[in-house]
Design an enzyme around this catalytic site. Structure first.
Site, PDB file in Angstrom:
ATOM      1  N   LEU A 264     -13.634  21.540  21.552  1.00 37.42           N
ATOM      2  CA  LEU A 264     -13.358  22.528  20.181  1.00 37.42           C
ATOM      3  C   LEU A 264     -13.049  21.538  19.150  1.00 37.42           C
ATOM      4  O   LEU A 264     -12.272  20.344  20.073  1.00 37.42           O
ATOM      5  CB  LEU A 264     -11.876  23.356  19.804  1.00 37.42           C
ATOM      6  CG  LEU A 264     -12.884  24.818  21.008  1.00 37.42           C
ATOM      7  CD1 LEU A 264     -11.559  25.677  21.563  1.00 37.42           C
ATOM      8  CD2 LEU A 264     -13.955  25.528  20.451  1.00 37.42           C
ATOM      9  N   ASP A 265     -13.846  21.249  18.142  1.00 38.85           N
ATOM     10  CA  ASP A 265     -12.639  20.253  17.347  1.00 38.85           C
ATOM     11  C   ASP A 265     -11.215  20.197  17.881  1.00 38.85           C
ATOM     12  O   ASP A 265     -10.754  21.276  17.595  1.00 38.85           O
ATOM     13  CB  ASP A 265     -13.288  21.156  15.654  1.00 38.85           C
ATOM     14  CG  ASP A 265     -14.949  20.215  15.567  1.00 38.85           C
ATOM     15  OD1 ASP A 265     -15.478  19.645  16.908  1.00 38.85           O
ATOM     16  OD2 ASP A 265     -15.665  20.518  14.707  1.00 38.85           O
ATOM     17  N   TYR A 266     -10.420  19.436  16.634  1.00 42.38           N
ATOM     18  CA  TYR A 266      -9.219  19.219  17.228  1.00 42.38           C
ATOM     19  C   TYR A 266      -8.204  19.843  16.332  1.00 42.38           C
ATOM     20  O   TYR A 266      -7.530  19.983  15.960  1.00 42.38           O
ATOM     21  CB  TYR A 266      -9.426  17.413  16.033  1.00 42.38           C
ATOM     22  CG  TYR A 266      -7.472  17.162  16.011  1.00 42.38           C
ATOM     23  CD1 TYR A 266      -6.809  16.553  17.704  1.00 42.38           C
ATOM     24  CD2 TYR A 266      -6.778  16.567  15.090  1.00 42.38           C
ATOM     25  CE1 TYR A 266      -5.279  15.987  17.251  1.00 42.38           C
ATOM     26  CE2 TYR A 266      -5.879  16.312  15.053  1.00 42.38           C
ATOM     27  CZ  TYR A 266      -4.750  16.477  15.597  1.00 42.38           C
ATOM     28  OH  TYR A 266      -3.643  15.889  15.632  1.00 42.38           O
TER      29      TYR A 266
END
Length: 102
Positions: free
Chosen positions: A64-66
């Site tokens: 998942l994105d940061y």
């Protein structure tokens, strides 16, 4: 009462084996990596997984994105990871995003 069995070999207990799959809610501002070689300041998934699980090869399934939060799986089964991630298996994934600003 514990449902966990303890196995002994030569009088010494074997360490418990981690589960095959863990469901984890990744918080925002955490990298979907087990370590961070490029930054000493960013948190990463490896900080949240117990060392005993890492020794058995637990790894994140996907990323998942940061700056997002959401469900992420940890597995120690490479075949399962491959089956869930490789496009040829056509496993449906659903993402929900809330965007603010304009």
């Amino acid at each position: 009462f514990s449902s966990m069995a303890i196995i002994y070999i030569e009088g010494k207990p074997l360490p418990p084996i981690p589960p095959s799959l863990i469901v984890y809610h990744k918080p925002r501002n955490v990298l979907s990596a087990m370590d961070e070689k490029h930054s000493q300041t960013k948190k990463h998934l490896g900080m949240f997984l117990p060392e005993s699980y890492k020794k058995f090869g637990m790894h994140p399934v996907g990323r998942l994105d940061y700056d997002t939060s959401g469900l992420i799986l940890f597995s120690r089964n490479g075949d399962l990871t491959q089956r869930l991630l490789h496009p040829k298996y056509k496993i449906e994934k659903e993402y929900v995003a809330t965007v603010s600003g304009g």
